[in-house]
Design a protein around this motif. Structure first.
Motif, PDB file in Angstrom:
ATOM      1  N   VAL A   1       0.820  -1.216   0.000  1.00  0.00           N
ATOM      2  CA  VAL A   1       0.000   0.000   0.000  1.00  0.00           C
ATOM      3  C   VAL A   1       0.851   1.262   0.000  1.00  0.00           C
ATOM      4  O   VAL A   1       0.542   2.228  -0.701  1.00  0.00           O
ATOM      5  N   VAL A   2       1.938   1.285   0.768  1.00  0.00           N
ATOM      6  CA  VAL A   2       2.648   2.555   0.986  1.00  0.00           C
ATOM      7  C   VAL A   2       3.905   2.733   0.147  1.00  0.00           C
ATOM      8  O   VAL A   2       4.502   3.811   0.173  1.00  0.00           O
ATOM      9  N   ARG A   3       4.304   1.723  -0.599  1.00  0.00           N
ATOM     10  CA  ARG A   3       5.525   1.875  -1.400  1.00  0.00           C
ATOM     11  C   ARG A   3       5.435   3.121  -2.297  1.00  0.00           C
ATOM     12  O   ARG A   3       6.418   3.832  -2.495  1.00  0.00           O
ATOM     13  N   LYS A   4       4.244   3.384  -2.819  1.00  0.00           N
ATOM     14  CA  LYS A   4       4.021   4.543  -3.700  1.00  0.00           C
ATOM     15  C   LYS A   4       4.235   5.872  -2.982  1.00  0.00           C
ATOM     16  O   LYS A   4       4.422   6.917  -3.623  1.00  0.00           O
ATOM     17  N   ASN A   5       4.180   5.850  -1.637  1.00  0.00           N
ATOM     18  CA  ASN A   5       4.245   7.089  -0.857  1.00  0.00           C
ATOM     19  C   ASN A   5       5.656   7.431  -0.369  1.00  0.00           C
ATOM     20  O   ASN A   5       5.841   8.471   0.267  1.00  0.00           O
ATOM     21  N   ILE A   6       6.627   6.561  -0.641  1.00  0.00           N
ATOM     22  CA  ILE A   6       7.988   6.809  -0.172  1.00  0.00           C
ATOM     23  C   ILE A   6       8.734   7.686  -1.169  1.00  0.00           C
ATOM     24  O   ILE A   6       8.872   7.343  -2.343  1.00  0.00           O
ATOM     25  N   SER A   7       9.224   8.813  -0.689  1.00  0.00           N
ATOM     26  CA  SER A   7       9.949   9.755  -1.530  1.00  0.00           C
ATOM     27  C   SER A   7      11.303   9.183  -1.945  1.00  0.00           C
ATOM     28  O   SER A   7      11.933   8.416  -1.203  1.00  0.00           O
ATOM     29  N   THR A   8      11.767   9.582  -3.124  1.00  0.00           N
ATOM     30  CA  THR A   8      13.101   9.179  -3.568  1.00  0.00           C
ATOM     31  C   THR A   8      14.172  10.150  -3.063  1.00  0.00           C
ATOM     32  O   THR A   8      15.361   9.856  -3.142  1.00  0.00           O
ATOM     33  N   ARG A   9      13.743  11.285  -2.535  1.00  0.00           N
ATOM     34  CA  ARG A   9      14.700  12.254  -1.987  1.00  0.00           C
ATOM     35  C   ARG A   9      15.159  11.804  -0.599  1.00  0.00           C
ATOM     36  O   ARG A   9      14.329  11.533   0.274  1.00  0.00           O
ATOM     37  N   GLN A  10      16.461  11.728  -0.416  1.00  0.00           N
ATOM     38  CA  GLN A  10      17.012  11.285   0.862  1.00  0.00           C
ATOM     39  C   GLN A  10      17.555  12.480   1.639  1.00  0.00           C
ATOM     40  O   GLN A  10      18.348  13.255   1.109  1.00  0.00           O
ATOM     41  N   ARG A  11      17.122  12.630   2.898  1.00  0.00           N
ATOM     42  CA  ARG A  11      17.637  13.747   3.697  1.00  0.00           C
ATOM     43  C   ARG A  11      17.995  13.348   5.118  1.00  0.00           C
ATOM     44  O   ARG A  11      18.264  14.210   5.958  1.00  0.00           O
ATOM     45  N   ASN A  12      17.957  12.035   5.412  1.00  0.00           N
ATOM     46  CA  ASN A  12      18.256  11.568   6.758  1.00  0.00           C
ATOM     47  C   ASN A  12      19.406  10.572   6.761  1.00  0.00           C
ATOM     48  O   ASN A  12      19.796  10.048   5.717  1.00  0.00           O
ATOM     49  N   ALA A  13      19.925  10.319   7.945  1.00  0.00           N
ATOM     50  CA  ALA A  13      21.070   9.413   8.072  1.00  0.00           C
ATOM     51  C   ALA A  13      20.713   7.984   7.701  1.00  0.00           C
ATOM     52  O   ALA A  13      21.571   7.227   7.243  1.00  0.00           O
ATOM     53  N   ILE A  14      19.452   7.603   7.889  1.00  0.00           N
ATOM     54  CA  ILE A  14      19.010   6.294   7.435  1.00  0.00           C
ATOM     55  C   ILE A  14      18.080   6.481   6.244  1.00  0.00           C
ATOM     56  O   ILE A  14      17.447   7.522   6.094  1.00  0.00           O
ATOM     57  N   GLY A  15      18.011   5.465   5.390  1.00  0.00           N
ATOM     58  CA  GLY A  15      17.239   5.575   4.171  1.00  0.00           C
ATOM     59  C   GLY A  15      15.748   5.660   4.415  1.00  0.00           C
ATOM     60  O   GLY A  15      15.225   5.144   5.413  1.00  0.00           O
ATOM     61  N   ASN A  16      15.049   6.297   3.507  1.00  0.00           N
ATOM     62  CA  ASN A  16      13.594   6.399   3.598  1.00  0.00           C
ATOM     63  C   ASN A  16      12.960   5.012   3.660  1.00  0.00           C
ATOM     64  O   ASN A  16      13.462   4.057   3.072  1.00  0.00           O
ATOM     65  N   GLY A  17      11.825   4.929   4.342  1.00  0.00           N
ATOM     66  CA  GLY A  17      11.150   3.646   4.430  1.00  0.00           C
ATOM     67  C   GLY A  17      10.087   3.612   5.500  1.00  0.00           C
ATOM     68  O   GLY A  17       9.520   4.643   5.871  1.00  0.00           O
TER      69      GLY A  17
END
Length: 206
Positions: free
Chosen positions: A146-162
Motif C-alpha cells: 500500500v505505501v511503497r508509492k508514498n515513499i519519496s526518492t529524496r534522501q535527507r536523513n542518516a538512514i534511508g527512507n522507508g
C-alpha cells in the motif's frame, strides 16, 4: 511520564506540558468516541505514548522531514512523535472519520501546528514522504504494497527512507520476504517493563 522524561531529558517545557495534557484530552474524548480501549485508558502513557516514542529511539530526523502516520487511530504514533519533533511535518491518516476528528481536536488543543489529519484510506493517499510510521495496522507485506508509492526518492536523513512500524509477537513469517534488509529491534532493548516484552520496532528501507 517519568519514564518518558528519563528517556528524553531534553524535552522543552512546552513539549512536557503538551505530553502531560494528553491524559485529560484522551480521557475526555474516549468517553465520547472510543479511540482507546476503555480498559486501557489508564495505561495511556506506557501503552500508547511511550510505545509510540520508541520510534524516536531509532530515528533522529532532520528538520523538514515528512512523515506519514498510516492508520493512526486516535493519533498514535503520530501525535507523540509530532510533539517530540516539532521541526518535522506529519500527515496522520485513518479510514475512520470519528478517529480523525479526535486527532484534529487533540492536535488543536495542544497547539500542534506540524500535524494535519485526514479521513482517507491508505490506498487513496498519494503524497510522498520520507518515512511511513504505524502501529500494527496490517501484516508487513500488505503495508509495503500500500505505501511503497508514498515513499519519496529524496534522501535527507542518516538512514534511508522507508517504513518504521511497531509490532508484537512472532514476526518471522511476515518479515521473511524482506529478510535481507529488514531490521527488527526488540523494544526491551530500550524500554523496561513486562508489557514491552515480545514487542518490536521494524525498520524497512524502501
Amino acid at each position: 511520564m517519568n519514564e518518558i522524561l528519563r528517556l528524553f531529558p531534553d524535552l522543552t517545557p512546552r513539549q512536557t506540558s503538551q505530553l502531560e495534557a494528553l491524559r485529560d484530552l484522551y480521557t475526555d474524548w474516549n468517553g465520547k468516541i472510543n479511540v482507546i480501549s476503555r480498559k486501557d485508558i489508564g495505561n495511556l502513557y506506557e501503552h500508547h505514548v511511550l510505545h509510540s516514542l520508541a520510534i524516536a529511539l531509532a530515528l533522529h530526523p532532520t528538520a523538514g522531514t515528512e512523515i506519514l502516520d498510516f492508520g493512526t487511530g486516535g493519533g498514535f504514533p503520530g501525535i507523540p512523535l509530532a510533539i517530540l519533533w516539532p521541526d518535522c511535518r506529519f500527515h496522520l491518516i485513518d479510514g475512520t472519520g470519528k478517529k480523525i476528528l479526535v486527532v484534529n481536536e487533540v492536535a488543536k488543543a495542544i497547539g500542534l501546528d506540524n500535524v494535519r489529519a485526514t479521513h482517507i484510506r491508505g490506498e487513496e493517499e498519494r503524497g510522498k514522504y520520507d518515512f511511513v510510521v504505524s502501529r500494527a495496522v496490517m501484516p508487513l507485506p500488505d503495508l509495503v504494497r500500500v505505501v511503497r508509492k508514498n515513499i519519496s526518492t529524496r534522501q535527507r536523513n542518516a538512514i534511508g527512507n522507508g517504513i518504521l512500524c511497531l509490532k508484537g509477537g512472532d514476526l518471522q513469517a511476515e518479515t521473511a520476504p524482506f529478510r535481507r534488509y529488514v531490521e527488527i529491534t526488540p523494544l526491551s532493548t530500550w524500554l523496561c517493563g513486562e508489557w514491552f516484552k515480545e514487542k518490536h520496532l521494524i525498520y524497512l528501507p524502501l
